[in-house]
Design an enzyme around this catalytic site. Structure first.
Site, PDB file in Angstrom:
ATOM      1  N   HIS A 389      16.399  67.654  51.082  1.00  0.00           N
ATOM      2  CA  HIS A 389      18.240  67.589  50.322  1.00  0.00           C
ATOM      3  C   HIS A 389      18.162  68.481  51.306  1.00  0.00           C
ATOM      4  CE1 HIS A 389      22.020  68.573  48.999  1.00  0.00           C
ATOM      5  NE2 HIS A 389      21.346  70.052  49.321  1.00  0.00           N
ATOM      6  N   GLU A 390      17.489  70.226  50.777  1.00  0.00           N
ATOM      7  CA  GLU A 390      17.090  71.168  51.987  1.00  0.00           C
ATOM      8  C   GLU A 390      17.244  71.345  53.290  1.00  0.00           C
ATOM      9  OE1 GLU A 390      18.672  73.337  50.783  1.00  0.00           O
ATOM     10  OE2 GLU A 390      18.969  73.339  48.691  1.00  0.00           O
ATOM     11  N   HIS A 393      20.172  69.620  55.301  1.00  0.00           N
ATOM     12  CA  HIS A 393      20.742  70.433  55.682  1.00  0.00           C
ATOM     13  C   HIS A 393      20.160  71.124  57.458  1.00  0.00           C
ATOM     14  CE1 HIS A 393      23.434  71.143  52.326  1.00  0.00           C
ATOM     15  NE2 HIS A 393      22.301  71.183  51.900  1.00  0.00           N
ATOM     16  N   GLU A 417      25.858  68.557  52.445  1.00  0.00           N
ATOM     17  CA  GLU A 417      25.995  67.798  50.970  1.00  0.00           C
ATOM     18  C   GLU A 417      24.957  66.936  50.996  1.00  0.00           C
ATOM     19  OE1 GLU A 417      24.100  70.417  49.302  1.00  0.00           O
ATOM     20  OE2 GLU A 417      25.683  71.962  49.796  1.00  0.00           O
ATOM     21  N   HIS A 519      26.809  78.889  41.699  1.00  0.00           N
ATOM     22  CA  HIS A 519      28.124  79.502  42.727  1.00  0.00           C
ATOM     23  C   HIS A 519      29.447  79.854  42.446  1.00  0.00           C
ATOM     24  CE1 HIS A 519      25.033  75.801  42.739  1.00  0.00           C
ATOM     25  NE2 HIS A 519      25.927  76.285  44.582  1.00  0.00           N
TER      26      HIS A 519
END
Length: 654
Positions: A389-390, A393, A417, A519
């Site tokens: 996932h990262e 990015h 995302e 967050h």
């Protein structure tokens, strides 16, 4: 006769004279118009030159700010905090000067739509619009919350003298492995007391400052400011409509899980018709429930797809995880990670006792060369997915790095995302894991597929109401419909209404449970994750069709785009746009549609939804939930919510 001829001649001469005069006047206007057009063209050319200069200045300012933030988040000390604050204030003053100069250009009159778009983005200075003293107060309020979160520790349930447990990895592992409801309750309460309650005052200060910044940017409150990133006048209604379509699937999952928890812990702990206690769902925030899969699996005799043991058995390291993730992107004909990425990323928590923010994150340093990941990697199935996932990015950064700095962002906040998560939908399939040698060969029968879909639903579908409500809560705070006297009450009203969960013990306004989520403490909007959980399935379906891995009637959950250059090329065509086009344009580039829609996520989970409806009907399980008996609002607060229409407004979103 001669008289008539002379009269006609005079009339002709008069007409010719008048025409000459009109022609002369027209010539003056033509010359003037040409002069005006030339003047406007010169002004637009000057605007373009200014944008190029501003782009270079902005790149340097953002780079300086990112370096200071990186140094602070990876080594939380007073020295690094002071440097970050000083740099942030300096950059804010620079940006304020750039904004003043930008506003002096008549950019609304420019013919080039791209140039107008760049100018329009630069006319919103963000928090830099605040006077320096207010900006400092805002930065300090957020830093204080982030520091509280990063340094928060609790004592071990079984050894109260061991008081060094952080949220990652210790608390996370407790919720993943413990079946002791008292240990889970204790740990939940201790974490929320350590990471949440101390930030209430800073959060209130933050709200005042961020709202002031919003007004200076032309918005009524920070809610409208944040929502403007989605560039649609009815976007809140769109969010609510999508949730309305997905809610029936979520309710079936909720009912099925509640029955299994009741069997495990007893009806005195989990009621048959009420909300589920938040501490029993396998995650400190109850945002995903995948750790419950091992004892709630629909077909328990079928093989479990959790590769943690296999990763350990094959001696995977953090470095190997990252290498495997990189190879996936390269197989799509996308970019390998640059050398600087490997030199500067932090992929394991340093063993030197420092305090740091361990929240996985990808960083763009806005110089077109420096891209990093910060992640305290553990060798688990979860981190295997997180690593991909990262790196998604980072791939986005690499693709739009040649855009002007103002466009180096996702098409909307949910796009980055969604890209990362769309990749995890492929790498989580049994087909892909077998290709990597992380899963033994086995049948892909209906029962195995239901198990896999169920496990995925505990991560994807269950996450939707949580990711939706965090910003619904903040929108209410920003707009003043939730005051500081009602933070916790309104937060839990949303959690009960949308998620069907309740706190493990009575709560009050002495608590501040929202800030126990990173967050909230870090001033990071969360609706992006809700949006991404919708978009990722739209991306996935489009990529699967392009790769030739899916057609109508197939199981979308079986698709893996690994080694499809066609899929990679299509993805690149969307990523390179950054935010240079409105997000519907970017979405259409890949999916041929301009709208967010629930159809693809519902199609993905359709076999599971059908199975759950039949299973819950067979067992007579109540679908939905009745009001909680755990107090989290006072009688006065509940009366006020009714009198001021809070519950009526809430029904719009649930």
């Amino acid at each position: 006769m001669d008289h008539v001829c002379r009269l006609r001649a005079l009339m002709v001469m008069k007409i010719i004279g008048e025409l000459a005069l009109v022609g002369a006047i027209a010539s003056v206007f033509v010359v003037a118009a040409r002069g005006l057009a030339a003047e406007r063209a010169a002004e637009e050319a000057a605007g373009l030159d200014y944008m190029r200069s501003l782009d270079e200045l902005t790149s340097k300012a953002k780079n300086k700010k990112m370096i200071a933030s990186w140094n602070y988040e990876n080594n939380i000390t007073k020295h690094n905090e002071d440097i970050m604050l000083q740099v942030s204030l300096e950059v804010a003053e620079e940006e304020k000067e750039y904004w003043k100069e930008t506003m002096s250009y008549l950019w609304h009159e420019y013919e080039d739509p791209d140039l107008r778009r760049m100018f329009e983005k630069y006319t919103k200075p963000g928090i830099s619009a605040l006077p320096e003293d207010l900006n400092e107060r805002l930065i300090m309020a957020v830093n204080n919350m982030k520091t509280t979160y990063a340094k928060a520790t609790i004592c071990d349930f079984n050894n109260r003298t061991k008081c060094d447990l952080h949220v990652e990895p210790e608390i996370t592992n407790i919720f993943a492995t413990s079946s002791n409801p008292e240990e889970l309750k204790y740990t939940w309460l201790a974490w929320h007391a350590a990471a949440g309650a101390p930030s209430r005052r800073n959060f209130t200060e933050y709200v005042v400052m961020i709202n002031e910044a919003a007004k200076l940017n032309g918005y009524d409150s920070a809610a409208e400011w944040w929502l403007n990133n989605y560039d649609a006048p009815n976007i809140e209604d769109q969010f609510a409509d999508i949730w309305g379509e997905i809610k029936p699937l979520y309710q079936q999952i909720h009912a099925y899980v509640r029955r299994h928890l009741r069997k495990k812990y007893g009806e005195h702990v989990v009621s048959a018709r009420g909300p589920i206690p938040a501490h029993l769902l396998g995650n400190i925030w109850a945002q995903s429930w995948d750790n419950l899969e091992k004892f709630t699996r629909p077909y328990p005799d079928k093989e479990d797809i959790d590769i943690t043991e296999e990763l350990l058995a094959q001696n995977y390291t953090a470095q190997k995880m990252f290498n495997v993730a990189e190879e996936f992107f390269v197989s799509l004909n996308l970019n390998p990670m640059p050398d600087l990425f490997w030199d500067k990323s932090i992929i394991e928590k340093p063993n030197d006792g420092r305090d740091m923010v361990c929240q996985p994150a990808a960083w763009d340093f806005f110089d077109g060369e420096d891209f990093r990941i910060k992640q305290c990697t553990e060798i688990t199935d979860r981190f295997f997915k997180t690593t991909h996932h990262e790196m998604g990015h980072i791939q986005y950064f690499l693709q739009y790095k040649d855009q002007p700095v103002i466009y180096r962002d996702g098409a909307n906040p949910g796009f980055p995302e969604a890209v990362g998560e769309a990749i995890t939908l492929s790498i989580s399939t049994p087909k892909h894991l077998r290709a990597l040698g992380l899963l033994e060969d086995g049948p892909d029968d209906l029962e195995s597929n239901i198990n896999q879909l169920y496990k995925m639903s505990l991560e994807k579908v269950v996450y939707l109401p949580f990711s939706y409500l965090l910003d619904l809560f903040r929108y209410g705070v920003f707009r003043g419909t939730t005051t500081s006297e009602d933070y916790n009450c309104h937060f839990w009203q949303l959690r009960e209404s949308l998620q069907g969960i309740e706190p493990p013990a009575p709560r009050s306004e002495d608590d501040f449970d929202p800030a126990a989520k990173y967050h909230i403490s870090a001033d990071i909007g969360y609706m992006r994750f809700y949006v991404s959980n919708i978009l990722q399935f739209q991306f996935h379906r489009a990529l699967c069709e392009i790769a030739g891995q899916y057609k109508s009637g197939d199981l979308l959950s079986n698709c893996d785009i690994y080694k499809s250059a066609d899929a990679g090329d299509a993805l690149r065509n969307m990523l390179v746009l950054g935010s240079s086009k409105p997000w519907p344009d970017a979405l259409e580039t890949l999916t041929s549609t301009r709208y967010m829609q629930a159809a693809d996520i519902l199609e993905y989970f359709r076999p599971l939804h059908d199975w759950l409806k039949a299973e819950n009907e067979r067992t007579g399980e109540f679908v939905g939930w009745e009001p909680s008996f755990v107090p989290y609002c006072t009688a006065e607060q509940r009366t006020a919510m009714e009198n001021f229409g809070f519950n009526t407004r809430l029904k719009k979103y649930i």
